[in-house]
Write a protein that holds these residues in place. Structure first.
Motif, PDB file in Angstrom:
ATOM      1  N   ALA A  48       0.816  -1.221   0.000  1.00  0.00           N
ATOM      2  CA  ALA A  48       0.000   0.000   0.000  1.00  0.00           C
ATOM      3  C   ALA A  48       0.846   1.265   0.000  1.00  0.00           C
ATOM      4  CB  ALA A  48      -0.935  -0.005   1.209  1.00  0.00           C
ATOM      5  N   TYR A  49       2.126   1.144   0.360  1.00  0.00           N
ATOM      6  CA  TYR A  49       3.027   2.296   0.438  1.00  0.00           C
ATOM      7  C   TYR A  49       4.068   2.275  -0.687  1.00  0.00           C
ATOM      8  CZ  TYR A  49       0.979   2.480   5.093  1.00  0.00           C
ATOM      9  OH  TYR A  49       0.094   2.538   6.138  1.00  0.00           O
ATOM     10  N   ALA A  50       3.792   1.525  -1.740  1.00  0.00           N
ATOM     11  CA  ALA A  50       4.774   1.349  -2.815  1.00  0.00           C
ATOM     12  C   ALA A  50       5.188   2.677  -3.439  1.00  0.00           C
ATOM     13  CB  ALA A  50       4.210   0.416  -3.885  1.00  0.00           C
ATOM     14  N   GLY A  51       4.279   3.635  -3.508  1.00  0.00           N
ATOM     15  CA  GLY A  51       4.594   4.925  -4.098  1.00  0.00           C
ATOM     16  C   GLY A  51       5.574   5.747  -3.285  1.00  0.00           C
ATOM     17  N   ARG A  52       5.749   5.420  -2.026  1.00  0.00           N
ATOM     18  CA  ARG A  52       6.681   6.143  -1.158  1.00  0.00           C
ATOM     19  C   ARG A  52       7.984   5.371  -0.933  1.00  0.00           C
ATOM     20  NH1 ARG A  52       2.767   8.138   3.842  1.00  0.00           N
ATOM     21  NH2 ARG A  52       1.193   9.209   2.597  1.00  0.00           N
ATOM     22  N   LEU A  53       8.036   4.136  -1.403  1.00  0.00           N
ATOM     23  CA  LEU A  53       9.182   3.277  -1.102  1.00  0.00           C
ATOM     24  C   LEU A  53      10.425   3.738  -1.861  1.00  0.00           C
ATOM     25  CD1 LEU A  53      10.165   0.703   0.348  1.00  0.00           C
ATOM     26  CD2 LEU A  53       9.537  -0.569  -1.716  1.00  0.00           C
ATOM     27  N   ARG A  54      11.481   4.052  -1.112  1.00  0.00           N
ATOM     28  CA  ARG A  54      12.756   4.431  -1.724  1.00  0.00           C
ATOM     29  C   ARG A  54      13.672   3.222  -1.885  1.00  0.00           C
ATOM     30  NH1 ARG A  54      16.343   8.785  -2.416  1.00  0.00           N
ATOM     31  NH2 ARG A  54      14.673  10.226  -1.871  1.00  0.00           N
ATOM     32  N   ASP A  55      13.648   2.325  -0.894  1.00  0.00           N
ATOM     33  CA  ASP A  55      14.548   1.174  -0.951  1.00  0.00           C
ATOM     34  C   ASP A  55      14.026   0.081  -0.025  1.00  0.00           C
ATOM     35  OD1 ASP A  55      16.698  -0.334  -1.730  1.00  0.00           O
ATOM     36  OD2 ASP A  55      18.195   0.784  -0.579  1.00  0.00           O
ATOM     37  N   ALA A  56      14.378  -1.166  -0.338  1.00  0.00           N
ATOM     38  CA  ALA A  56      14.071  -2.315   0.510  1.00  0.00           C
ATOM     39  C   ALA A  56      15.177  -3.337   0.313  1.00  0.00           C
ATOM     40  CB  ALA A  56      12.710  -2.909   0.166  1.00  0.00           C
ATOM     41  N   PHE A  57      15.698  -3.866   1.417  1.00  0.00           N
ATOM     42  CA  PHE A  57      16.815  -4.799   1.306  1.00  0.00           C
ATOM     43  C   PHE A  57      16.918  -5.648   2.564  1.00  0.00           C
ATOM     44  CE2 PHE A  57      18.242  -0.749   3.001  1.00  0.00           C
ATOM     45  CZ  PHE A  57      18.987  -1.108   4.115  1.00  0.00           C
ATOM     46  N   LEU A  58      17.487  -6.830   2.422  1.00  0.00           N
ATOM     47  CA  LEU A  58      17.766  -7.692   3.552  1.00  0.00           C
ATOM     48  C   LEU A  58      19.077  -7.279   4.199  1.00  0.00           C
ATOM     49  CD1 LEU A  58      16.874 -11.144   1.968  1.00  0.00           C
ATOM     50  CD2 LEU A  58      15.573  -9.989   3.766  1.00  0.00           C
ATOM     51  N   ILE A  59      19.125  -7.321   5.526  1.00  0.00           N
ATOM     52  CA  ILE A  59      20.389  -7.058   6.200  1.00  0.00           C
ATOM     53  C   ILE A  59      21.319  -8.255   5.998  1.00  0.00           C
ATOM     54  CG2 ILE A  59      19.197  -5.644   7.928  1.00  0.00           C
ATOM     55  CD1 ILE A  59      19.821  -7.928   9.946  1.00  0.00           C
ATOM     56  N   PRO A  60      22.628  -8.093   6.198  1.00  0.00           N
ATOM     57  CA  PRO A  60      23.534  -9.245   6.110  1.00  0.00           C
ATOM     58  C   PRO A  60      23.059 -10.382   7.024  1.00  0.00           C
ATOM     59  CG  PRO A  60      24.805  -7.225   6.182  1.00  0.00           C
ATOM     60  CD  PRO A  60      23.368  -6.830   6.416  1.00  0.00           C
ATOM     61  N   GLY A  61      23.054 -11.574   6.488  1.00  0.00           N
ATOM     62  CA  GLY A  61      22.536 -12.728   7.212  1.00  0.00           C
ATOM     63  C   GLY A  61      21.098 -13.036   6.888  1.00  0.00           C
ATOM     64  N   GLY A  62      20.361 -12.042   6.360  1.00  0.00           N
ATOM     65  CA  GLY A  62      19.012 -12.266   5.859  1.00  0.00           C
ATOM     66  C   GLY A  62      17.918 -12.413   6.890  1.00  0.00           C
ATOM     67  N   ARG A  63      18.195 -12.102   8.163  1.00  0.00           N
ATOM     68  CA  ARG A  63      17.156 -12.292   9.184  1.00  0.00           C
ATOM     69  C   ARG A  63      16.133 -11.165   9.189  1.00  0.00           C
ATOM     70  NH1 ARG A  63      16.092 -15.474  13.406  1.00  0.00           N
ATOM     71  NH2 ARG A  63      17.979 -16.701  13.057  1.00  0.00           N
ATOM     72  N   GLU A  64      16.533  -9.962   8.833  1.00  0.00           N
ATOM     73  CA  GLU A  64      15.617  -8.821   8.819  1.00  0.00           C
ATOM     74  C   GLU A  64      15.597  -8.172   7.440  1.00  0.00           C
ATOM     75  OE1 GLU A  64      15.685  -7.178  13.426  1.00  0.00           O
ATOM     76  OE2 GLU A  64      16.423  -5.909  11.823  1.00  0.00           O
ATOM     77  N   LYS A  65      14.470  -7.545   7.128  1.00  0.00           N
ATOM     78  CA  LYS A  65      14.360  -6.756   5.907  1.00  0.00           C
ATOM     79  C   LYS A  65      14.077  -5.309   6.279  1.00  0.00           C
ATOM     80  CE  LYS A  65      12.548  -6.895   1.208  1.00  0.00           C
ATOM     81  NZ  LYS A  65      11.753  -7.669   0.221  1.00  0.00           N
ATOM     82  N   VAL A  66      14.768  -4.399   5.621  1.00  0.00           N
ATOM     83  CA  VAL A  66      14.656  -2.966   5.887  1.00  0.00           C
ATOM     84  C   VAL A  66      13.876  -2.302   4.755  1.00  0.00           C
ATOM     85  CG1 VAL A  66      15.938  -0.816   6.241  1.00  0.00           C
ATOM     86  CG2 VAL A  66      16.874  -2.981   7.091  1.00  0.00           C
ATOM     87  N   TYR A  67      12.942  -1.440   5.128  1.00  0.00           N
ATOM     88  CA  TYR A  67      12.161  -0.659   4.174  1.00  0.00           C
ATOM     89  C   TYR A  67      12.376   0.815   4.485  1.00  0.00           C
ATOM     90  CZ  TYR A  67       9.679  -5.056   3.378  1.00  0.00           C
ATOM     91  OH  TYR A  67       9.363  -6.374   3.087  1.00  0.00           O
ATOM     92  N   VAL A  68      12.719   1.575   3.456  1.00  0.00           N
ATOM     93  CA  VAL A  68      12.941   3.019   3.604  1.00  0.00           C
ATOM     94  C   VAL A  68      11.900   3.741   2.770  1.00  0.00           C
ATOM     95  CG1 VAL A  68      14.599   4.884   3.364  1.00  0.00           C
ATOM     96  CG2 VAL A  68      15.412   2.552   3.842  1.00  0.00           C
ATOM     97  N   PHE A  69      11.074   4.552   3.427  1.00  0.00           N
ATOM     98  CA  PHE A  69      10.000   5.279   2.759  1.00  0.00           C
ATOM     99  C   PHE A  69      10.238   6.781   2.869  1.00  0.00           C
ATOM    100  CE2 PHE A  69       8.139   1.371   4.453  1.00  0.00           C
ATOM    101  CZ  PHE A  69       7.490   0.841   3.337  1.00  0.00           C
ATOM    102  N   ASP A  70      10.015   7.496   1.792  1.00  0.00           N
ATOM    103  CA  ASP A  70      10.023   8.942   1.836  1.00  0.00           C
ATOM    104  C   ASP A  70       8.722   9.438   2.440  1.00  0.00           C
ATOM    105  OD1 ASP A  70      12.563   9.234   0.685  1.00  0.00           O
ATOM    106  OD2 ASP A  70      11.744   9.155  -1.348  1.00  0.00           O
ATOM    107  N   LYS A  71       8.781  10.614   3.029  1.00  0.00           N
ATOM    108  CA  LYS A  71       7.591  11.203   3.646  1.00  0.00           C
ATOM    109  C   LYS A  71       6.468  11.330   2.619  1.00  0.00           C
ATOM    110  CE  LYS A  71       4.965  13.823   6.339  1.00  0.00           C
ATOM    111  NZ  LYS A  71       4.282  13.362   7.555  1.00  0.00           N
ATOM    112  N   THR A  72       6.805  11.825   1.427  1.00  0.00           N
ATOM    113  CA  THR A  72       5.780  11.985   0.387  1.00  0.00           C
ATOM    114  C   THR A  72       6.270  11.357  -0.898  1.00  0.00           C
ATOM    115  OG1 THR A  72       6.714  14.163  -0.196  1.00  0.00           O
ATOM    116  CG2 THR A  72       4.863  14.101   1.360  1.00  0.00           C
TER     117      THR A  72
END
Length: 200
Positions: free
Chosen positions: A176-200
């Motif tokens: 639902a926030y795809a339009g704000r998504l700047r980046d998404a990636f797994l941390i080293p080791g693959g246990r967590e995924k990080v999502y970076v969203f712009d305010k607008t």
């Protein structure tokens, strides 16, 4: 509600995290710190012990505020020079504004209805919302006893949470926030995924 053992002691919390993440534990925090500009304001939700602030952000002139339901963790943060408030995110209260609003490894606590928390994060963020969430979980183990143990040892004081994300369900959640998504990636080791969203 009773708080699990790992949330009663910072040394135990760190030991458990080291066991889970192994040699990638440093990367878990560093990838978040590297996304934050020097001198910015940071609001860290469900911050836990002040590891991110003390080891990775304090020397960067960051104005850091941590919110957590655990008063011991907040007291430790304040003693170390950070800002902190005891805060129950389940309550529908606006969050303090900050350049970056972040949450690391805690979104599952608000399932099955975590969207209101994310919406409040966007309302408070001036630059970006950063969310890191486990996608490999002991609480999703095929062994019933391990699932039970993991779920009951990860109660921060708001109740045991049986729900967890997989990478696919987390991607679906954030669609639902795809339009704000700047980046998404797994941390080293693959246990967590990080999502970076712009305010607008």
């Amino acid at each position: 509600m009773a708080t699990s053992l790992i949330y009663k002691s910072t040394p135990i919390y760190r030991l458990v995290m080291r066991t889970l993440y192994g040699r990638h534990l440093d990367s878990r925090y560093r990838v978040i710190a590297d996304l934050i500009a020097d001198g910015a304001s940071v609001l860290d939700l469900c911050c836990g012990p002040p590891i991110l602030f003390e080891r990775y952000l304090r020397h960067r002139r960051v104005c850091y505020t941590g919110l957590d339901i655990n008063a011991k963790f907040i007291a430790q943060l304040v003693r170390g020079g950070g800002g902190g408030q005891v805060w129950d995110l389940r309550k529908d209260v606006p969050l303090p504004p900050a350049d970056y609003v972040i949450m690391q490894g805690a979104l599952y606590d608000f399932l099955p209805d975590a969207l209101p928390v994310v919406e409040r994060m966007f309302a408070a963020a001036c630059r970006q919302v950063i969310i890191a969430e486990p996608v490999r979980n002991l609480a999703s183990s095929r062994w019933p006893w391990l699932r039970w143990l993991a779920r009951h040892l990860t109660d921060p004081g708001s109740g045991a949470q049986p729900h967890r994300f997989t990478e696919q369900t987390l991607d679906d959640f954030f669609a639902a926030y795809a339009g704000r998504l700047r980046d998404a990636f797994l941390i080293p080791g693959g246990r967590e995924k990080v999502y970076v969203f712009d305010k607008t």
